[in-house]
Design a protein around this motif. Structure first.
Motif, mmCIF file in Angstrom:
data_model
loop_
_atom_site.group_PDB
_atom_site.id
_atom_site.type_symbol
_atom_site.label_atom_id
_atom_site.label_comp_id
_atom_site.label_asym_id
_atom_site.label_seq_id
_atom_site.Cartn_x
_atom_site.Cartn_y
_atom_site.Cartn_z
ATOM 1 N N ILE A 193 30.391 30.413 146.382
ATOM 2 C CA ILE A 193 31.169 30.912 145.243
ATOM 3 C C ILE A 193 31.366 32.474 145.450
ATOM 4 C CG2 ILE A 193 31.280 31.068 142.718
ATOM 5 C CD1 ILE A 193 32.098 28.308 143.725
ATOM 6 N N ASP A 194 32.351 32.884 145.009
ATOM 7 C CA ASP A 194 32.722 34.440 145.376
ATOM 8 C C ASP A 194 32.080 35.214 144.412
ATOM 9 O OD1 ASP A 194 34.289 36.470 146.447
ATOM 10 O OD2 ASP A 194 35.487 36.645 144.942
ATOM 11 N N THR A 195 30.890 35.811 144.489
ATOM 12 C CA THR A 195 29.864 36.945 143.950
ATOM 13 C C THR A 195 29.548 37.904 144.612
ATOM 14 O OG1 THR A 195 28.059 35.674 144.162
ATOM 15 C CG2 THR A 195 29.104 34.918 142.297
ATOM 16 N N PRO A 196 29.353 38.996 144.160
ATOM 17 C CA PRO A 196 28.904 39.994 144.852
ATOM 18 C C PRO A 196 27.696 39.733 145.823
ATOM 19 C CG PRO A 196 29.641 40.991 142.972
ATOM 20 C CD PRO A 196 29.661 39.531 142.975
ATOM 21 N N PHE A 218 32.380 30.081 166.435
ATOM 22 C CA PHE A 218 33.278 30.132 165.230
ATOM 23 C C PHE A 218 32.601 29.415 164.235
ATOM 24 C CE2 PHE A 218 36.347 31.071 168.607
ATOM 25 C CZ PHE A 218 37.033 31.567 168.308
ATOM 26 N N LEU A 219 32.544 30.204 163.017
ATOM 27 C CA LEU A 219 32.176 29.480 161.815
ATOM 28 C C LEU A 219 33.179 29.181 160.997
ATOM 29 C CD1 LEU A 219 28.905 30.205 159.931
ATOM 30 C CD2 LEU A 219 31.211 30.333 158.562
ATOM 31 N N ALA A 220 33.431 28.001 160.539
ATOM 32 C CA ALA A 220 34.637 27.784 159.500
ATOM 33 C C ALA A 220 34.024 27.506 158.196
ATOM 34 C CB ALA A 220 35.301 26.741 160.176
ATOM 35 N N THR A 221 34.781 28.011 157.126
ATOM 36 C CA THR A 221 34.362 28.074 155.806
ATOM 37 C C THR A 221 35.605 27.326 155.149
ATOM 38 O OG1 THR A 221 35.028 30.019 155.106
ATOM 39 C CG2 THR A 221 32.502 29.513 155.824
ATOM 40 N N ARG A 266 27.767 22.647 147.831
ATOM 41 C CA ARG A 266 27.495 24.134 147.573
ATOM 42 C C ARG A 266 26.053 24.523 147.284
ATOM 43 N NH1 ARG A 266 32.737 24.420 147.199
ATOM 44 N NH2 ARG A 266 34.079 26.033 147.989
ATOM 45 N N ILE A 267 25.266 23.321 147.143
ATOM 46 C CA ILE A 267 24.057 23.364 146.626
ATOM 47 C C ILE A 267 23.184 23.651 147.912
ATOM 48 C CG2 ILE A 267 21.793 22.154 145.631
ATOM 49 C CD1 ILE A 267 23.752 20.527 143.841
ATOM 50 N N GLY A 268 22.468 24.747 147.858
ATOM 51 C CA GLY A 268 21.484 25.167 149.142
ATOM 52 C C GLY A 268 22.471 25.633 150.222
ATOM 53 N N GLY A 269 23.746 25.896 149.996
ATOM 54 C CA GLY A 269 24.629 25.972 151.130
ATOM 55 C C GLY A 269 24.051 27.466 151.919
ATOM 56 N N LEU A 270 23.925 28.446 151.171
ATOM 57 C CA LEU A 270 23.627 29.603 151.829
ATOM 58 C C LEU A 270 22.484 29.738 152.689
ATOM 59 C CD1 LEU A 270 24.703 32.260 149.108
ATOM 60 C CD2 LEU A 270 25.139 32.410 151.367
ATOM 61 N N LYS A 271 21.417 28.760 152.254
ATOM 62 C CA LYS A 271 20.254 28.562 153.017
ATOM 63 C C LYS A 271 20.721 27.836 154.577
ATOM 64 C CE LYS A 271 15.318 27.075 152.804
ATOM 65 N NZ LYS A 271 14.291 26.442 152.055
ATOM 66 N N TRP A 329 39.419 35.892 148.450
ATOM 67 C CA TRP A 329 38.044 36.105 147.473
ATOM 68 C C TRP A 329 37.869 37.542 147.479
ATOM 69 C CZ3 TRP A 329 37.875 32.277 144.272
ATOM 70 C CH2 TRP A 329 38.158 30.779 144.807
ATOM 71 N N LEU A 330 38.064 38.117 146.072
ATOM 72 C CA LEU A 330 37.788 39.696 146.249
ATOM 73 C C LEU A 330 36.430 40.116 146.632
ATOM 74 C CD1 LEU A 330 40.183 40.462 143.163
ATOM 75 C CD2 LEU A 330 40.582 40.797 145.412
#
Length: 389
Positions: free
Chosen positions: A86-89, A59-62, A12-17, A112-113
């Motif tokens: 990770i599930d954050t706003p 398709f993007l799979a997570t 998950r390190i740098g995953g969003l980028k 994940w809410l």
């Protein structure tokens, strides 16, 4: 720290980028989320059915778990594969800004809410597939109210695979529910029909059918197989433990009186072993083809057996422990004459002896298993139509 925990963190390190870079300029993405490899396998035939009629989508799979990401990261079924941030706003907003999905599919049970609330806020059509519910689940108690609200307002459709799950949701006031069946039936039927073999297993079994025990846990699962192997020293047993932990592998080898060998250590004399223990992942659904009958683990202490339809698709008898949980097929397969629940090692050994001594019984049970699987195909296409409507 365990290797899985390390993969969970490092992945998950740098995953969003990385997600932002991969999806930049891409349109028509359908986001498919699964907790693990097993849950993705129920989404896989749905993806294939959508691709067949709507080739313009990507398709993007997570995944939440390393067991999904590590196994699927190079699989062509998905165009992009990532760990779910990770599930954050903040993460939910940034993720959805990057992906801009036109549809969201959640497979089975990983809710994940923050993501679900942001999906609702943006009005993205979202579908919970292969959903399984029982009346005692926390979602239907006061403490589970946030999840109940997400089920009610975030999902366009909750697509369940059994009448019992449908009733639970309807009894709790949910109307966005539809019954479709189990899409994985299409997947296991397709796998069973594919030509496939493994050179190590081929050499070990020497062309004869063997008994296959899959997804066993280090509890009564393993003890059933050990007891049967020791009582039948001339018969061969193929064992595929669920986690392949060192302690479990050592116990199996120490407790089995005949010669046993690990798949990764098999040599030229592998055919001399009575028991072959597969200490690697990814082959189980195909290994059942080597069996004349099977046992599926996790029905004693794991909550419910793993995929009992995987061996059934090959037309062989299936057995498992007595705890079914939310497993869809156990009771139906027993009623169809395709499966046997066993209460412990004695009952398992008695069943094994009957299979050996009564070929007609073994054959009839196998035929019932094949009929059961072939009679429940086409679910993935039905779900695909619901998702793409």
């Amino acid at each position: 720290m365990s290797s899985k925990a390390l993969q969970f963190i490092q992945g998950r390190i740098g995953g969003l980028k990385r997600i932002e870079e991969a999806c930049k300029g891409e349109d028509n993405i359908i986001w498919v989320h699964s907790s693990s490899y097993g849950e993705f396998e129920e989404a896989r035939p749905i993806i294939a059915a959508i691709r067949a009629k709507h080739p313009g989508y990507k398709f993007l799979a997570t995944f939440f778990s390393p067991s999904g990401y590590e196994y699927l990261k190079d699989d062509p079924i998905a165009d992009f594969v990532f760990y779910l941030p990770i599930d954050t706003p903040w993460n939910a907003r940034r993720f959805l800004d990057a992906v801009r999905p036109v549809r969201v599919i959640v497979s089975i049970s990983d809710y994940w809410l923050c993501y679900l609330r942001e999906i609702r806020r943006r009005g993205i059509p979202a579908f919970l597939t292969s959903a399984r519910f029982s009346p005692d689940m926390v979602y239907f108690k006061p403490i589970g109210k946030p999840y109940y609200n997400a089920f009610k307002h975030s999902f366009t459709k909750i697509i369940v695979n059994s009448e019992s799950s449908l009733k639970v949701l309807q009894d709790n006031g949910l109307t966005n529910v539809e019954l479709a069946g189990d899409p994985r039936m299409d997947r296991v039927n397709a796998i069973a029909a594919e030509p496939w073999s493994d050179p190590v297993v081929d050499k070990w079994c020497g062309g004869r059918k063997v008994f296959v025990a899959g997804s066993t846990l280090p509890d009564e699962d393993d003890e059933c197989i050990i007891a049967a192997a020791n009582a039948n020293p001339d018969d061969k047993f193929l064992v595929i433990p669920h986690e392949q932990g060192k302690a479990q592998l050592q116990h199996l080898q120490n407790a089995i009186k005949g010669r046993s060998v690990l798949y990764t250590q098999a040599g030229e004399d592998v055919a001399q072993a009575q028991v072959l223990i597969v200490d690697t992942v990814g082959m189980l659904s195909r290994l059942y083809r080597y069996g004349f009958a099977s046992f599926v683990g996790s029905g004693f202490g794991g909550g419910s057996p793993h995929s009992v339809i995987e061996p059934a698709a090959y037309g062989i008898p299936v057995s498992f422990g007595p705890i079914f949980g939310v497993q869809l097929h156990c009771e139906k397969m027993i009623a169809a004459g395709a499966a046997q629940a066993v209460s412990g090692r004695k009952e398992f050994c008695d069943w094994y002896a009957r299979l050996k001594n009564d070929p007609a019984y073994c054959g009839q049970m196998g035929q019932a298993a094949e009929r059961y699987c072939k009679g429940q195909g086409g679910v993935a296409e039905t779900i695909a139509e619901i998702v793409m409507a």
